[in-house]
Write a protein that holds these residues in place. Structure first.
Motif, PDB file in Angstrom:
ATOM      1  N   SER A 287      42.076  32.024  33.916  1.00 11.45           N
ATOM      2  CA  SER A 287      41.445  32.879  32.832  1.00 11.45           C
ATOM      3  C   SER A 287      40.049  32.260  32.932  1.00 11.45           C
ATOM      4  N   ARG A 288      39.063  33.781  33.743  1.00  6.89           N
ATOM      5  CA  ARG A 288      37.840  33.885  33.856  1.00  6.89           C
ATOM      6  C   ARG A 288      37.196  33.741  32.134  1.00  6.89           C
ATOM      7  N   VAL A 289      38.288  34.730  31.423  1.00  2.00           N
ATOM      8  CA  VAL A 289      37.659  34.771  29.784  1.00  2.00           C
ATOM      9  C   VAL A 289      37.547  32.773  29.187  1.00  2.00           C
ATOM     10  N   ALA A 290      39.059  32.627  29.440  1.00  3.23           N
ATOM     11  CA  ALA A 290      38.849  31.309  29.082  1.00  3.23           C
ATOM     12  C   ALA A 290      37.450  30.286  29.908  1.00  3.23           C
TER      13      ALA A 290
ATOM     14  N   VAL B 120      29.613  43.348  38.141  1.00  7.68           N
ATOM     15  CA  VAL B 120      29.935  42.887  38.898  1.00  7.68           C
ATOM     16  C   VAL B 120      31.326  42.642  38.238  1.00  7.68           C
ATOM     17  N   ARG B 121      32.659  43.561  38.609  1.00  6.59           N
ATOM     18  CA  ARG B 121      34.000  43.126  38.812  1.00  6.59           C
ATOM     19  C   ARG B 121      34.451  42.531  39.925  1.00  6.59           C
ATOM     20  N   HIS B 122      34.370  41.376  40.256  1.00 10.63           N
ATOM     21  CA  HIS B 122      35.127  41.075  41.631  1.00 10.63           C
ATOM     22  C   HIS B 122      36.406  40.163  41.542  1.00 10.63           C
TER      23      HIS B 122
ATOM     24  N   LEU C  45      46.179  34.225  25.887  1.00 13.89           N
ATOM     25  CA  LEU C  45      45.813  34.849  27.030  1.00 13.89           C
ATOM     26  C   LEU C  45      47.142  35.202  27.811  1.00 13.89           C
ATOM     27  N   ARG C  46      46.528  36.641  28.479  1.00 12.73           N
ATOM     28  CA  ARG C  46      47.631  37.340  29.400  1.00 12.73           C
ATOM     29  C   ARG C  46      47.882  36.629  30.389  1.00 12.73           C
ATOM     30  N   VAL C  47      49.141  36.131  30.831  1.00 20.85           N
ATOM     31  CA  VAL C  47      49.345  35.564  32.281  1.00 20.85           C
ATOM     32  C   VAL C  47      48.953  36.387  32.988  1.00 20.85           C
ATOM     33  N   GLN C  48      48.327  35.886  34.257  1.00 23.12           N
ATOM     34  CA  GLN C  48      47.582  36.716  35.012  1.00 23.12           C
ATOM     35  C   GLN C  48      48.977  37.016  36.299  1.00 23.12           C
ATOM     36  N   ALA C  49      49.351  37.726  36.627  1.00 20.97           N
ATOM     37  CA  ALA C  49      50.763  37.675  37.354  1.00 20.97           C
ATOM     38  C   ALA C  49      49.959  38.034  38.719  1.00 20.97           C
TER      39      ALA C  49
ATOM     40  N   HIS D 290      43.097  38.049  20.760  1.00 20.84           N
ATOM     41  CA  HIS D 290      43.245  38.443  22.282  1.00 20.84           C
ATOM     42  C   HIS D 290      42.413  39.270  23.201  1.00 20.84           C
ATOM     43  N   PRO D 291      41.956  39.463  24.180  1.00 18.99           N
ATOM     44  CA  PRO D 291      41.151  39.756  25.152  1.00 18.99           C
ATOM     45  C   PRO D 291      41.926  40.713  25.836  1.00 18.99           C
ATOM     46  N   GLY D 292      42.795  41.283  25.702  1.00 24.68           N
ATOM     47  CA  GLY D 292      43.656  42.585  26.065  1.00 24.68           C
ATOM     48  C   GLY D 292      43.180  42.024  28.109  1.00 24.68           C
ATOM     49  N   PRO D 293      44.043  43.546  28.479  1.00 26.13           N
ATOM     50  CA  PRO D 293      45.274  43.575  28.112  1.00 26.13           C
ATOM     51  C   PRO D 293      46.021  43.221  27.696  1.00 26.13           C
ATOM     52  N   MET D 294      47.117  43.350  26.320  1.00 20.15           N
ATOM     53  CA  MET D 294      48.019  42.692  26.167  1.00 20.15           C
ATOM     54  C   MET D 294      49.730  42.809  26.981  1.00 20.15           C
TER      55      MET D 294
ATOM     56  N   THR E 267      39.896  48.472  31.681  1.00 14.34           N
ATOM     57  CA  THR E 267      39.657  49.070  30.751  1.00 14.34           C
ATOM     58  C   THR E 267      38.394  49.467  29.798  1.00 14.34           C
ATOM     59  N   ARG E 268      38.519  48.100  28.348  1.00 11.65           N
ATOM     60  CA  ARG E 268      37.691  47.691  27.856  1.00 11.65           C
ATOM     61  C   ARG E 268      36.596  47.152  28.368  1.00 11.65           C
ATOM     62  N   THR E 269      36.119  46.853  29.574  1.00 11.36           N
ATOM     63  CA  THR E 269      35.229  46.204  30.283  1.00 11.36           C
ATOM     64  C   THR E 269      34.202  47.394  30.041  1.00 11.36           C
ATOM     65  N   ARG E 270      34.638  47.750  31.244  1.00 12.24           N
ATOM     66  CA  ARG E 270      34.450  49.623  32.136  1.00 12.24           C
ATOM     67  C   ARG E 270      33.610  50.255  31.181  1.00 12.24           C
TER      68      ARG E 270
ATOM     69  N   GLU F 164      34.413  32.991  35.595  1.00 16.02           N
ATOM     70  CA  GLU F 164      33.544  33.257  34.550  1.00 16.02           C
ATOM     71  C   GLU F 164      33.644  34.729  34.143  1.00 16.02           C
ATOM     72  N   HIS F 165      33.761  35.251  32.994  1.00 11.86           N
ATOM     73  CA  HIS F 165      33.557  36.737  31.793  1.00 11.86           C
ATOM     74  C   HIS F 165      32.701  36.059  30.762  1.00 11.86           C
ATOM     75  N   PRO F 166      31.477  36.313  31.212  1.00 10.70           N
ATOM     76  CA  PRO F 166      30.616  36.490  29.792  1.00 10.70           C
ATOM     77  C   PRO F 166      30.755  36.906  28.957  1.00 10.70           C
ATOM     78  N   THR F 167      30.413  38.374  28.937  1.00 12.35           N
ATOM     79  CA  THR F 167      30.847  39.398  28.012  1.00 12.35           C
ATOM     80  C   THR F 167      31.372  39.429  27.391  1.00 12.35           C
ATOM     81  N   GLN F 168      32.752  38.647  27.733  1.00 11.14           N
ATOM     82  CA  GLN F 168      33.871  38.958  26.884  1.00 11.14           C
ATOM     83  C   GLN F 168      33.851  37.808  25.625  1.00 11.14           C
ATOM     84  N   ALA F 169      33.341  36.766  26.399  1.00 13.82           N
ATOM     85  CA  ALA F 169      33.483  35.143  25.376  1.00 13.82           C
ATOM     86  C   ALA F 169      32.368  35.246  24.551  1.00 13.82           C
TER      87      ALA F 169
HETATM   88  C1  NCD Z   1      40.288  39.867  30.485  1.00 12.53           C
HETATM   89  C2  NCD Z   1      40.137  39.963  32.392  1.00 12.53           C
HETATM   90  O1  NCD Z   1      39.925  41.301  33.470  1.00 12.53           O
HETATM   91  O2  NCD Z   1      39.849  38.228  32.358  1.00 12.53           O
HETATM   92  N1  NCD Z   1      40.063  41.276  30.306  1.00 12.53           N
HETATM   93  C3  NCD Z   1      39.534  41.862  29.739  1.00 12.53           C
HETATM   94  O3  NCD Z   1      38.472  41.956  30.495  1.00 12.53           O
HETATM   95  N2  NCD Z   1      39.067  42.330  28.368  1.00 12.53           N
HETATM   96  C4  NCD Z   1      41.266  39.765  30.539  1.00 12.53           C
HETATM   97  C5  NCD Z   1      42.599  39.835  31.698  1.00 12.53           C
HETATM   98  O4  NCD Z   1      42.519  40.300  31.940  1.00 12.53           O
HETATM   99  O5  NCD Z   1      43.893  38.831  30.662  1.00 12.53           O
END
Ligand code: NCD
Length: 296
Positions: free
Chosen positions: A164-167, A103-105, A215-219, A251-255, A53-56, A131-136
């Motif tokens: 978590s790639r954000v982490a 690119v997200r994959h 961080l969100r728990v990545q189910a 929190h990076p979202g989604p929460m 949602t947010r990133t795109r 990694e998710h560089p623009t989030q960090a």
């Molecule tokens: C994160 C992601 O996709 O890694 N979301 C985001 O881009 N803000 C975090 C997540 O999905 O938990």
């Protein structure tokens, strides 16, 4: 900058340049000052193989604010469903005249592959657990704008660090910027090897933190939010009241409300979640400008 596939290789000066540029662009947006069309005539293509949602949306808006055209490749309605390979889809989009690929994959390393196939600047919008560089970066912008500095900030990253790639990107940037980073998670979600301080005891750390980064728990990557996780790690009002008065929650979202964060804390006065989202657009503008070699 040739592209941005991760923050691991960026030094303090490069990180600081991107963050301060983003913060300046945020001031301009707030002041209603139109950005110059630095990317006029260029094409940015989004290739998102995972939901977003947010990133795109913020990449779209960032590119449009800089005057670029935006193409969106949607795997769920594209020839991916007819068996076209990732490489063929990527080369097809590149042949149309794309200048930048976002690119997200779900697999680690795909942004580097795309960059190798096309020779184009590629921005990683999240690759697997890497990694998710623009989030960090936008998180660093948010900390800088709130505290006026990053140096010396005590930041606790809490939760599903393993997936978590954000982490991943925070770990590769905040210490470089001088933050005092702590990893907080159940043992199975802590890295097996790390030079950073790590603990399973959130409660003992709360009183010392400037930033709690949840961080969100990545189910979707096999993690499970068990009842004992929620019991020991959810940031609710009781835990939040043990933080220093000035401390903030990010929190990076989604929460997942009720799992890693309670409603009261998510919507409470310490929460910088909306600020993080706001800073996403100028941060992506700064990155788009940097990988395109233009000045804004
Ligand atoms: C994160 C992601 O996709 O890694 N979301 C985001 O881009 N803000 C975090 C997540 O999905 O938990």
């Amino acid at each position: 900058m040739k592209g941005l596939t991760g923050l691991r290789t960026l030094g303090r000066d490069e990180l600081t340049h991107l963050i301060t540029h983003a913060s300046r662009l945020r001031d301009q947006i707030d002041a209603g000052a139109p950005s110059g069309p630095a990317l006029a005539g260029r094409v940015m293509t989004n290739l998102f193989f995972e939901p977003s949602t947010r990133t795109r949306l913020s990449f779209d808006l960032a590119a449009q604010r800089l005057g670029a055209h935006v193409l969106t490749f949607d795997p769920s309605t594209s020839s991916t469903l007819k068996g076209e390979s990732l490489r063929d889809s990527v080369l097809t989009v590149a042949a149309m005249g794309t200048d930048i690929m976002v690119v997200r994959h779900h697999e680690e390393g795909v942004p580097e592959l795309v960059s190798g196939w096309t020779g184009l600047p590629v921005i990683n919008a999240g690759d697997g657990t890497n990694e998710h560089p623009t989030q960090a970066l936008l998180d660093a912008v948010t900390m800088l704008r709130h505290f006026g500095r990053i140096e010396g900030l005590r930041v606790g990253i809490v939760g599903d660090i393993a997936h978590s790639r954000v982490a991943g990107s925070l770990i590769h940037s905040l210490p470089t910027l001088g933050a005092d980073l702590h990893l907080v998670a159940p043992q199975s979600w802590l890295p097996r090897q790390t030079s950073l301080p790590a603990t399973t005891d959130l409660d003992s750390l709360l009183g010392d933190l400037d930033v709690v980064y949840l961080l969100r728990v990545q189910a979707e990557r096999g993690a499970e939010a068990a009842a004992d996780y929620v019991e020991s790690f959810r940031l609710d009002t009781t835990r939040s009241s043990r933080l220093p008065e000035h401390a903030v929650v990010m929190h990076p979202g989604p929460m997942n409300r009720g799992v890693e964060i309670s409603d009261e804390v998510a919507d409470g006065p310490r929460s910088l979640v909306t600020e993080q989202v706001r800073n996403g657009v100028p941060t992506r503008m700064a990155v788009l400008a940097a990988v395109s070699g233009v000045v804004t």
